[in-house]
Scaffold this motif. Structure first.
Motif, short mmCIF file in Angstrom:
data_model
loop_
_atom_site.label_atom_id
_atom_site.label_comp_id
_atom_site.label_asym_id
_atom_site.label_seq_id
_atom_site.Cartn_x
_atom_site.Cartn_y
_atom_site.Cartn_z
N LYS A 265 0.83 -1.20 0.00
CA LYS A 265 0.00 0.00 0.00
C LYS A 265 0.87 1.26 0.00
O LYS A 265 1.84 1.35 0.75
N GLU A 272 0.26 3.10 -7.43
CA GLU A 272 -1.07 2.59 -7.74
C GLU A 272 -1.74 3.37 -8.87
O GLU A 272 -2.25 2.79 -9.83
N ASP A 273 -1.74 4.69 -8.77
CA ASP A 273 -2.47 5.50 -9.74
C ASP A 273 -1.86 5.43 -11.14
O ASP A 273 -2.59 5.37 -12.13
N LEU A 276 -0.43 0.48 -11.26
CA LEU A 276 -1.22 -0.67 -10.84
C LEU A 276 -2.68 -0.57 -11.30
O LEU A 276 -3.22 -1.54 -11.85
N THR A 277 -3.31 0.58 -11.10
CA THR A 277 -4.72 0.72 -11.48
C THR A 277 -4.92 0.63 -12.99
O THR A 277 -5.78 -0.14 -13.46
N VAL A 294 -3.14 -6.12 -2.01
CA VAL A 294 -2.36 -5.01 -1.47
C VAL A 294 -2.16 -5.23 0.03
O VAL A 294 -3.11 -5.40 0.78
#
Length: 331
Positions: A265, A272-273, A276-277, A294
């Protein structure tokens, strides 16, 4: 103390950040701007303490002319096995912890091949980052800052030597050698499985992807759009990775086989932005079987075998191994 604090304070932190490229650039040509910024951490350059009393049981060998660590189930070849390609972080195939990690998969019935993907050039060792005492001199403080900067510079230079153009050809030599040397294990598993940690995670994803023929072998994409249109099929049949570094959304967009991803995390090394997303959305759009888990309150690099004082990190490390093992077992 909050879990996040535990995961980011010394001595438990493996997420020391070292900028590797100017803002908006990547160490790898063609990668997205999202990969600018932190690229490698202490988790990739220095091993955690080795669990007490554990000794590797595999052996050093060569496959396709490349040095490898090979570890086998105790009852192989009398009992059938499956071939697993394990790609490490920057500490490489001679790391005791990495060898023990490979042995754990061998203990679950896999014939594990862990290659020297750095051609006898593992990541520079981390300098001693021990906290200075309160009465440390001004000169000592300057020396520490200089050492930190030198370590970052050395890692940047090391990364510049180990790009896909250098790493992928080595991996393909190992894969071809393994297909010949351990044809029974490849056949029994219906192909090759792959697991990757940190630096190695990027390359498991690339081996799980479908790429233009030249790119798949570590070469630049052809300038002429009429060339290189033949796609190279994925090298592995299923893969599992933990806390990748240098991963791009393009790596995830190209994936065509089932993959499991253990992420941390708020990890700046696997954002993430930016990565990963969009990667998750691409795999959903492409109907690629995947699972992304995560883990909060742990440092980047937590899944690499090594001892921690914090029981939460130890528990998460064991859980990540179980999830990665379970994924390849189910595919």
């Amino acid at each position: 103390m909050a879990d996040h604090d535990v995961a980011t304070r010394a001595p438990e932190s493996d997420a020391q950040e070292a900028p590797s490229a100017p803002v908006g650039q990547s160490i790898f040509p063609g990668d997205t701007p999202a990969q600018a910024g932190p690229t490698m951490g202490d988790h990739c350059t220095t091993d955690r303490p080795t669990p007490t009393g554990e000794i590797p049981t595999g052996e050093l060998a060569k496959l396709g002319g490349v040095d490898v660590y090979v570890t086998k189930p105790a009852d192989y070849p009398h009992a059938p096995s499956k071939l697993l390609l394990l790609l490490t972080g920057g500490t490489g195939y001679k790391s005791t912890n990495n060898q023990l990690q490979a042995d754990k998969y061998a203990g679950e019935g896999y014939l594990v091949v862990m290659p020297d993907q750095f051609d006898n050039d593992p990541a520079p060792n981390s300098v001693d980052m021990t906290q200075l005492s309160q009465d440390a001199s001004w000169l000592d403080s300057i020396k520490l800052k200089t050492a930190e900067g030198m370590k970052a510079f050395m890692i940047d230079m090391w990364l510049a030597r180990h790009t896909p153009e250098k790493v992928l050809p080595l991996l393909h030599k190992v894969v071809e050698g393994a297909k010949e040397e351990f044809a029974d294990a490849v056949s029994n598993g219906g192909g090759i499985y792959g697991v990757g940690y940190c630096f190695g995670a990027k390359y498991i994803l690339q081996l799980a992807g479908e790429h233009p023929d030249t790119v798949a072998w570590g070469q630049e994409a052809p300038k002429d759009e009429e060339q290189g249109t033949v796609k190279k099929a994925p090298v592995i049949k299923a893969g599992a990775i933990a806390h990748g570094t240098m991963v791009t959304k393009e790596d995830l967009e190209a994936v065509k086989v089932p993959v499991y991803i253990a992420a941390v995390k708020d990890d700046p090394l696997f954002p993430e932005d930016e990565v990963l997303t969009p990667g998750r959305r691409a795999m959903e759009k492409n109907n690629v079987e995947h699972e992304i888990q995560v883990f909060p309150g742990v440092p980047h690099g937590f899944a690499v075998l090594g001892d921690y004082d914090d029981p939460k990190i130890k528990q998460s490390q064991a859980q990540a191994f179980g999830e990665m093992l379970g994924w390849i077992q189910s595919h």
